[in-house]
Every structure is written in structure tokens, then in C-alpha cells.
Design an enzyme around this catalytic site. Structure first.
Site, short mmCIF file in Angstrom:
data_model
loop_
_atom_site.label_atom_id
_atom_site.label_comp_id
_atom_site.label_asym_id
_atom_site.label_seq_id
_atom_site.Cartn_x
_atom_site.Cartn_y
_atom_site.Cartn_z
N CYS A 165 0.85 -1.20 0.00
CA CYS A 165 0.00 0.00 0.00
C CYS A 165 0.89 1.25 0.00
O CYS A 165 1.58 1.51 -0.97
CB CYS A 165 -0.96 -0.06 1.17
SG CYS A 165 -2.19 1.26 1.19
N ASP A 222 -9.36 -3.12 -7.29
CA ASP A 222 -8.88 -2.08 -6.39
C ASP A 222 -9.46 -0.74 -6.84
O ASP A 222 -8.99 -0.15 -7.82
CB ASP A 222 -7.36 -2.04 -6.41
CG ASP A 222 -6.76 -1.14 -5.34
OD1 ASP A 222 -7.47 -0.23 -4.87
OD2 ASP A 222 -5.59 -1.35 -4.98
N HIS A 254 -7.97 -3.97 -3.06
CA HIS A 254 -6.81 -3.38 -2.41
C HIS A 254 -6.46 -4.19 -1.16
O HIS A 254 -7.31 -4.83 -0.55
CB HIS A 254 -7.12 -1.94 -2.02
CG HIS A 254 -5.91 -1.18 -1.58
ND1 HIS A 254 -4.89 -0.84 -2.44
CD2 HIS A 254 -5.56 -0.69 -0.36
CE1 HIS A 254 -3.97 -0.19 -1.78
NE2 HIS A 254 -4.34 -0.09 -0.51
#
Length: 285
Positions: A165, A222, A254
């Protein structure tokens, strides 16, 4: 005394009481408040056959490291946190890598700005901590970690980087910043964004100059990183010669490797982990 406490270097006298409290909070362990409660899918990797714990590598540099209990000159993997700091999940990732024969090093990259694990929601965390972290500070801390890896017995000439991330974006940037590393693996890191004084460049901007091969692991579902941004990054990479590649998992969203969160998608995470290890070894790490 825990292994983590035993491995922590003594704090110098000049560290003020506020910083001591912050460091103590980081060392307390556990998961970030913003991701509570954790899911039943959470993976726990034990420390059997490993040496794992916290180290103080500088006045403002605290890191978690894991390595095999025997031997030396292990290849090094820098592990870059999510926005939630080096909490239990990132520590577990380090232990997983150590089980594969690596010295895995995860620095607390927000330490100067605050304790990422102490905020109850992501919006407050981003506003109070994450948004105040300069890319230049992060890249310099990662350089320092790579140097400190030698103190821990690692071979910094065989080094890779991976991040998740927020750390996925940093992985791309660090691969451009330090061409001496051998490979990178970026897990669902943002590729585009607004340029600011603290974040002056994003991965798509550094892609044409990139020399280090990076494996991008992204989710087809995502919503925060749309596939058109992946396509833009692929086009930018074609202007260079890094040999970077993307794998997009159509059923993953995600944070699909975050096994402690509902976003976890085991088939994609397991395949991504396998591909990352293959990628590192293919490139000499």
C-alpha cells in the site's frame, strides 16, 4: 523479557521523555487501532530458528529485523510498512522472509511524526501522521537501514525491497533512488498522485529512469488504484529499461495480502508471495 525487548539497543540519554514514550508505544506490539478487530484469517509466523526483534539504528531510526539464527551474510530485504506502521502484520512478513533465508528489515518510517498504531481510524491517522512524512526522509531512512543491515550480518550487496500500500509506492520510488539494489516488489502501491513539497514525485514520473526491476502486484478490483493507472505506469516503464513487470489479480481488491483484514484474498496473496520470492532469486537476491 521478550526477544523484541532483548534485541533493542539501549536508548541514548539525549532521547527526551516524549520520544521515549513514543518508542515504548511502538514496542508494545499488536495491531494498529485503525484496523481492529483483526480477522480470523490472520497468519502468525513463529520465531523458531530465527533471531527477531527491535533495534535502534540511529537517533530517530527504530527497526524490526528478523533473520535465521545461524549463518551470516544473508541477502537483505527492506520491508516497507503500510500506513499503520510496523505493527504485528509487518513484523510477521519479516519473519516469513527470514524463514526463506533473508535478513528482513522493517523501519518505523513515521517515528518522527508519531505512532501510527495509536490512532482509531485511518482518516485521523492520515491527517495527523502520514500526510506529514516527507519522501526525502523516508528514502534517507531506507538508505540508513541498508547500511545497518551490515551490522546485523546481512549482505547489502544482495538487497531487495518490498512494500505494501503506502509502502508499495515507496518501493517504486526507492528502486529509482538506489540503483544498487537488485529488485523490488510493490504490492498495490499508488502510482499517480498530486505532487507536493513532501511528495514531489510519484512512481509514474520515475518509471522512465528506473533501472531496478520491480514486480508490481495489483488487484483488478482495487477502486483506489484503477487499472488505467496501471496501464499508464506500464507505458511509462516502456520508455526505460528496468525489465519491470506487473501481475494483476482480477478477483482481488486493495490490500489483498493483508491477512488480518477483510480485504485479504488468499489465492492472490499466496500467488503474489510465490512470485515475489521467485523474482528476488531470479535477480540475485
Amino acid at each position: 523479557m521478550s526477544q523484541e525487548q532483548a534485541d533493542l539497543l539501549p536508548l541514548p540519554d539525549e532521547v527526551d521523555s516524549q520520544r521515549r514514550l513514543l518508542i515504548s508505544a511502538v514496542l508494545a506490539g499488536g495491531f494498529a487501532l485503525a484496523v481492529q478487530p483483526v480477522t480470523a484469517a490472520t497468519i502468525h509466523t513463529d520465531s523458531d530458528g530465527l533471531v527477531a526483534g527491535w533495534h535502534k539504528a540511529g537517533p530517530d531510526l527504530l527497526l524490526y529485523a528478523a533473520r535465521p539464527a545461524h549463518g551470516s551474510q544473508w541477502p537483505v530485504v527492506l520491508v516497507v510498512q503500510e500506513i499503520f506502521g510496523v505493527h504485528e502484520h509487518i513484523q510477521d512478513v519479516c519473519r516469513r522472509l527470514a524463514k526463506q533465508g533473508y535478513l528482513a528489515v522493517a523501519p518505523e518510517l513515521f517515528l518522527r511524526q508519531g505512532d501510527a498504531r495509536g490512532y482509531p481510524d485511518t482518516a485521523t491517522l492520515i491527517a495527523n501522521v502520514v500526510s506529514k512524512v516527507p519522501d526525502a526522509q523516508v528514502l534517507a531512512d531506507l538508505d540508513a537501514c541498508l547500511e545497518y543491515a551490515r551490522v546485523l550480518g546481512g549482505d547489502s550487496t544482495r538487497a531487495a525491497i518490498t512494500g505494501f500500500c503506502w509502502g508499495g509506492r515507496i518501493t517504486w520510488l526507492y528502486a529509482a533512488h538506489n540503483p544498487r539494489i537488485k529488485a523490488g516488489a510493490a504490492w498495490y502501491g499508488r502510482l499517480l498522485g498530486q505532487e507536493t513539497a513532501l511528495t514531489p514525485r510519484h512512481p509514474v514520473a520515475v518509471a522512465p529512469q528506473l533501472k531496478v526491476p520491480v514486480l508490481g502486484l495489483y488487484g483488478g478490483k482495487d477502486s483506489g488504484i484503477p487499472l488505467d493507472s496501471v496501464a499508464t505506469m506500464k507505458t511509462a516503464l516502456q520508455q526505460g529499461s528496468s525489465g519491470s513487470e506487473f501481475v494483476v489479480y482480477p478477483d482481488a481488491g486493495h490490500a489483498f495480502n493483508a491477512d488480518y483484514r477483510p480485504s485479504y484474498h488468499a489465492p492472490s496473496a499466496e500467488d503474489g508471495w510465490r512470485r515475489m520470492l521467485q523474482w528476488f532469486r531470479r535477480h540475485g537476491v
